[in-house]
Design a protein around this motif. Structure first.
Motif, mmCIF file in Angstrom:
data_model
loop_
_atom_site.group_PDB
_atom_site.id
_atom_site.type_symbol
_atom_site.label_atom_id
_atom_site.label_comp_id
_atom_site.label_asym_id
_atom_site.label_seq_id
_atom_site.Cartn_x
_atom_site.Cartn_y
_atom_site.Cartn_z
ATOM 1 N N VAL A 281 0.822 -1.222 0.000
ATOM 2 C CA VAL A 281 0.000 0.000 0.000
ATOM 3 C C VAL A 281 0.853 1.267 0.000
ATOM 4 O O VAL A 281 0.390 2.328 -0.430
ATOM 5 C CB VAL A 281 -0.994 0.049 1.191
ATOM 6 N N MET A 282 2.116 1.174 0.452
ATOM 7 C CA MET A 282 2.982 2.359 0.475
ATOM 8 C C MET A 282 3.402 2.779 -0.926
ATOM 9 O O MET A 282 3.824 3.907 -1.138
ATOM 10 C CB MET A 282 4.233 2.116 1.328
ATOM 11 N N ASP A 283 3.298 1.859 -1.890
ATOM 12 C CA ASP A 283 3.703 2.181 -3.256
ATOM 13 C C ASP A 283 2.591 2.849 -4.065
ATOM 14 O O ASP A 283 2.682 2.919 -5.290
ATOM 15 C CB ASP A 283 4.166 0.904 -3.986
ATOM 16 N N GLY A 284 1.528 3.268 -3.396
ATOM 17 C CA GLY A 284 0.438 3.923 -4.131
ATOM 18 C C GLY A 284 -0.444 2.950 -4.888
ATOM 19 O O GLY A 284 -1.210 3.343 -5.772
ATOM 20 N N ALA A 285 -0.354 1.673 -4.534
ATOM 21 C CA ALA A 285 -1.081 0.643 -5.285
ATOM 22 C C ALA A 285 -2.589 0.854 -5.266
ATOM 23 O O ALA A 285 -3.283 0.500 -6.217
ATOM 24 C CB ALA A 285 -0.749 -0.736 -4.719
ATOM 25 N N LEU A 286 -3.107 1.440 -4.181
ATOM 26 C CA LEU A 286 -4.561 1.529 -4.033
ATOM 27 C C LEU A 286 -5.160 2.745 -4.740
ATOM 28 O O LEU A 286 -6.375 2.891 -4.810
ATOM 29 C CB LEU A 286 -4.929 1.575 -2.536
ATOM 30 N N HIS A 287 -4.303 3.640 -5.223
ATOM 31 C CA HIS A 287 -4.793 4.892 -5.805
ATOM 32 C C HIS A 287 -5.356 4.687 -7.215
ATOM 33 O O HIS A 287 -4.704 4.126 -8.083
ATOM 34 C CB HIS A 287 -3.658 5.931 -5.864
ATOM 35 N N ALA A 288 -6.566 5.208 -7.413
ATOM 36 C CA ALA A 288 -7.188 5.196 -8.740
ATOM 37 C C ALA A 288 -6.758 6.454 -9.502
ATOM 38 O O ALA A 288 -6.468 7.469 -8.880
ATOM 39 C CB ALA A 288 -8.700 5.171 -8.591
ATOM 40 N N PRO A 289 -6.744 6.417 -10.803
ATOM 41 C CA PRO A 289 -7.105 5.254 -11.622
ATOM 42 C C PRO A 289 -5.932 4.347 -11.995
ATOM 43 O O PRO A 289 -6.157 3.282 -12.550
ATOM 44 C CB PRO A 289 -7.659 5.911 -12.896
ATOM 45 N N HIS A 290 -4.692 4.744 -11.645
ATOM 46 C CA HIS A 290 -3.566 4.036 -12.252
ATOM 47 C C HIS A 290 -2.760 3.134 -11.314
ATOM 48 O O HIS A 290 -1.769 2.546 -11.713
ATOM 49 C CB HIS A 290 -2.636 5.040 -12.946
ATOM 50 N N GLY A 291 -3.163 3.026 -10.033
ATOM 51 C CA GLY A 291 -2.463 2.137 -9.115
ATOM 52 C C GLY A 291 -2.596 0.685 -9.533
ATOM 53 O O GLY A 291 -3.414 0.344 -10.386
ATOM 54 N N LYS A 292 -1.790 -0.168 -8.907
ATOM 55 C CA LYS A 292 -1.819 -1.595 -9.224
ATOM 56 C C LYS A 292 -3.183 -2.202 -8.883
ATOM 57 O O LYS A 292 -3.658 -3.100 -9.549
ATOM 58 C CB LYS A 292 -0.715 -2.314 -8.410
ATOM 59 N N LEU A 293 -3.790 -1.701 -7.794
ATOM 60 C CA LEU A 293 -5.098 -2.206 -7.360
ATOM 61 C C LEU A 293 -5.977 -1.031 -6.918
ATOM 62 O O LEU A 293 -6.138 -0.784 -5.734
ATOM 63 C CB LEU A 293 -4.918 -3.198 -6.196
ATOM 64 N N PRO A 294 -6.542 -0.299 -7.881
ATOM 65 C CA PRO A 294 -7.398 0.829 -7.507
ATOM 66 C C PRO A 294 -8.555 0.336 -6.635
ATOM 67 O O PRO A 294 -9.227 -0.629 -7.002
ATOM 68 C CB PRO A 294 -7.919 1.344 -8.847
ATOM 69 N N PHE A 295 -8.745 0.966 -5.472
ATOM 70 C CA PHE A 295 -9.757 0.470 -4.518
ATOM 71 C C PHE A 295 -10.688 1.594 -4.098
ATOM 72 O O PHE A 295 -10.348 2.774 -4.143
ATOM 73 C CB PHE A 295 -9.061 -0.206 -3.320
ATOM 74 N N ASN A 296 -11.867 1.244 -3.706
ATOM 75 C CA ASN A 296 -12.841 2.100 -3.024
ATOM 76 C C ASN A 296 -12.855 3.533 -3.585
ATOM 77 O O ASN A 296 -12.584 4.501 -2.870
ATOM 78 C CB ASN A 296 -12.549 2.101 -1.520
ATOM 79 N N THR A 297 -13.199 3.623 -4.850
ATOM 80 C CA THR A 297 -13.098 4.900 -5.551
ATOM 81 C C THR A 297 -14.183 5.896 -5.152
ATOM 82 O O THR A 297 -14.135 7.057 -5.550
ATOM 83 C CB THR A 297 -13.110 4.669 -7.074
ATOM 84 N N ASP A 298 -15.167 5.450 -4.359
ATOM 85 C CA ASP A 298 -16.158 6.383 -3.811
ATOM 86 C C ASP A 298 -15.652 7.031 -2.525
ATOM 87 O O ASP A 298 -16.315 7.905 -1.968
ATOM 88 C CB ASP A 298 -17.470 5.647 -3.512
ATOM 89 N N GLY A 299 -14.478 6.610 -2.053
ATOM 90 C CA GLY A 299 -13.975 7.055 -0.755
ATOM 91 C C GLY A 299 -14.186 5.998 0.325
ATOM 92 O O GLY A 299 -13.697 6.151 1.441
ATOM 93 N N GLY A 300 -14.934 4.952 -0.031
ATOM 94 C CA GLY A 300 -15.089 3.805 0.866
ATOM 95 C C GLY A 300 -15.781 4.134 2.180
ATOM 96 O O GLY A 300 -16.327 5.220 2.379
ATOM 97 N N GLY A 301 -15.750 3.162 3.068
ATOM 98 C CA GLY A 301 -16.272 3.374 4.418
ATOM 99 C C GLY A 301 -15.373 4.304 5.201
ATOM 100 O O GLY A 301 -15.811 4.993 6.120
ATOM 101 N N LEU A 302 -14.102 4.352 4.831
ATOM 102 C CA LEU A 302 -13.134 5.175 5.560
ATOM 103 C C LEU A 302 -13.452 6.663 5.417
ATOM 104 O O LEU A 302 -13.175 7.444 6.330
ATOM 105 C CB LEU A 302 -11.719 4.886 5.066
ATOM 106 N N CYS A 303 -13.994 7.072 4.259
ATOM 107 C CA CYS A 303 -14.257 8.499 4.046
ATOM 108 C C CYS A 303 -15.665 8.806 3.542
ATOM 109 O O CYS A 303 -16.225 9.840 3.892
ATOM 110 C CB CYS A 303 -13.257 9.070 3.038
ATOM 111 N N ASN A 304 -16.210 7.925 2.711
ATOM 112 C CA ASN A 304 -17.501 8.269 2.092
ATOM 113 C C ASN A 304 -18.689 7.908 2.964
ATOM 114 O O ASN A 304 -19.419 8.780 3.419
ATOM 115 C CB ASN A 304 -17.627 7.569 0.734
ATOM 116 N N ASN A 305 -18.892 6.615 3.198
ATOM 117 C CA ASN A 305 -20.187 6.179 3.739
ATOM 118 C C ASN A 305 -20.029 4.788 4.331
ATOM 119 O O ASN A 305 -19.393 3.914 3.727
ATOM 120 C CB ASN A 305 -21.197 6.138 2.584
#
Ligand SMILES: [Zn+2]
Lengths: 136, 386
Positions: free
Chosen positions: B303-327
């Motif tokens: 996760v430190m390598d920016g893997a979770l960042h959309a749109p170009h990370g290795k594993l784009p995740f929770n693009t709505d902001g997820g439970g952590l930020c959105n809802n």
């Protein structure tokens, strides 16, 4: 009994678990062992979850263990709403099971995974005691 | 026999509000049901199957079926905590594949932000007396898992914080998100420790809200104008303390993931976008390891390598902001996980976070307490033409 500053909510006892709680009031930690496959069972219950045998026997545990994991809870709820900070932990008993408990009689921040601990019994005043652990 | 290609998600709807004073839980269930039906172009009279979990007020599926006026040939109130709705999609697809129903409605709603915590969970649990007396909290139980993961694998608070940071980068584009500010690792580390090693910002948001899904047969999907999403595979698994030999560094994803991938005939490398359950940062870390997106214990460096960042990370995740930020409506995040995966596959995520040419997505749900006593579910979805 060690000196206790944590709440001692009374556990809900039923016929299946009464021998366990009765023993805690006498300062004893009882566990069940399967008479068929010798697995030590936690939490105590009617059958052995390893082999399904109903031939299980109570025995007294050593009360020795090591900390498997812990957290310093800084915001308690319910009975614990004024108890923070307190240590919630899983202790791995010498007999094998990992049990949820509190680590007491120490500075919360001094607790560490792998630390040796021993059982203490905190009376609930209702015919039972809570089995907590302190540094050994 | 498998569910692959035998059912489609035709409607998906997330309640727009994060604070809903002045409405009842049943009313919000009904609002999201109507929202999903409108999205699909269907009506309540088309529904012949209904799925709900412990957040639904009253008697299993029956009370809400009565409230909505549903006549049903199939119903399922499987309760696995926040993962329930991921499970429901799999069960609905199986029921459709077996010819039991054609149009399955799944709803979630709750109002914890407004102080309605719904029914108390875990009543009468046989383990209760042995644990509740020691003051466990939801956060405390997840903190125990985080502490052990750090001990075994050297995971750090910075690495956990990077997960929240990635979610915040996505949430800035979601005008409905409860938290929309981009934050830094420092922000997370400087927020108060609530239960060591977890900080306040390692936690999800507490929001009112809800969501609904419609799972339909291929015949129904064919007649709809709306772009549907194909169900490719689902796997589910309970994980419990295993006779007190509890293992806090693994989740039920270890079993639900391979089941879903096997059914879909895919591997983690095939997935373009992933909705990963994110009640806490540690939930994401353990889950991506167990699903095979990285090696066990290496989630922190991944996760430190920016893997979770959309749109170009290795594993784009929770693009709505997820439970952590959105809802995290009703303290249950599985529904919104599926909804954002549907948006990605329809190409309807926010343009800043839409994964280009997204054709295969995964949605993973985690219910209960991480590693201790939990229900895990993994769903794999594809574009309509997948
Ligand atoms: Zn046995």
């Amino acid at each position: 009994m060690s000196e206790n500053s944590l709440p001692t909510p009374t556990p809900k006892v039923n016929p299946e678990t009464k021998p366990f709680w009765d023993a805690t009031a006498e300062g004893k930690l009882l566990l069940k062992r399967c008479n068929q496959c010798q697995t030590v069972i936690w939490y105590p219950r009617f059958l052995c979850p390893a082999c399904a045998s109903t031939d299980t026997l109570w025995f007294e545990a050593s009360g020795e263990g090591v900390v498997y994991s812990y957290t310093v809870t800084r915001r308690g709820q319910g009975h614990y709403w004024q108890a923070a900070p307190y240590v919630l932990a899983y202790v791995e008993l010498a007999e094998g099971p990992r049990v949820l408990t509190n680590i007491v009689d120490c500075v919360p921040e001094s607790v560490a995974i792998g630390q040796k601990v021993e059982a203490v019994f905190h009376d609930t005043g209702e015919g039972s005691a809570l089995v907590r652990f302190r540094p050994a | 026999m498998s569910i692959k290609g035998k059912a489609f998600i035709a409607g998906a709807y997330e309640h727009p509000d994060r604070e809903i004073p002045g409405k009842s839980p049943a009313q919000v269930h009904a609002e999201v049901a109507l929202g999903a039906l409108a999205d699909a172009g269907l009506s309540l009279s088309d529904v012949d199957a209904y799925f709900c979990a412990g957040d639904a007020p009253g008697f299993g599926t029956i009370s809400m079926a009565e409230y909505l006026g549903l006549g049903l040939s199939y119903m399922d109130s499987t309760e696995t905590g926040g993962s329930s709705y991921v499970v429901h999609v799999g069960h609905a697809a199986a029921a459709i594949a077996a010819g039991k129903c054609q149009v399955a409605l799944i709803t979630l709603a709750g109002l914890p932000r407004s102080g309605d915590f719904g029914r108390p969970p875990f009543g009468g649990a046989p383990e209760g007396a042995f644990e509740n007396v020691f003051g466990p909290t939801v956060l405390g139980m997840y903190a125990l898992a985080a502490q052990r993961h750090m001990y075994e694998f050297g995971t750090t608070s910075e690495q956990l914080a990077a997960i929240k940071v990635a979610a915040s980068h996505h949430a800035q584009h979601n005008s409905r998100a409860f938290l929309q500010d981009v934050i830094t690792i420092e922000d997370v580390l400087q927020s108060p420790l609530v239960s060591d090693p977890l900080h306040r910002l390692d936690c999800c948001v507490i929001t009112d809200g809800g969501g609904a899904l419609l799972v339909v047969s291929p015949e129904v999907a064919r007649d709809l104008d709306r772009q549907c999403v194909k169900v490719l595979g689902e796997g589910e698994a309970p994980k419990h303390t295993n006779n007190g030999r509890i293992d806090l560094t693994h989740t039920g994803a270890l079993w639900s993931g391979p089941r879903a991938f096997r059914e879909a005939g895919l591997t983690p490398a095939d997935i373009d976008y992933a909705s990963i359950y994110d009640s806490f940062t540690i939930t994401v870390l353990e889950t991506i390891e167990d699903l095979g997106f990285c090696e066990k214990g290496k989630g922190g460096s991944f996760v430190m390598d920016g893997a979770l960042h959309a749109p170009h990370g290795k594993l784009p995740f929770n693009t709505d902001g997820g439970g952590l930020c959105n809802n995290h409506p009703a303290n249950r995040g599985g529904m919104t996980k599926v909804i954002e995966a549907v948006r990605q596959l329809r190409g309807e995520a926010h343009p800043k976070v839409q994964v280009p040419d997204c054709s295969l997505a995964l949605a993973h749900g985690t219910g209960g307490s991480l590693g201790t006593r939990m229900g895990s579910a993994t769903l794999i979805l594809g574009r309509e033409d997948a």
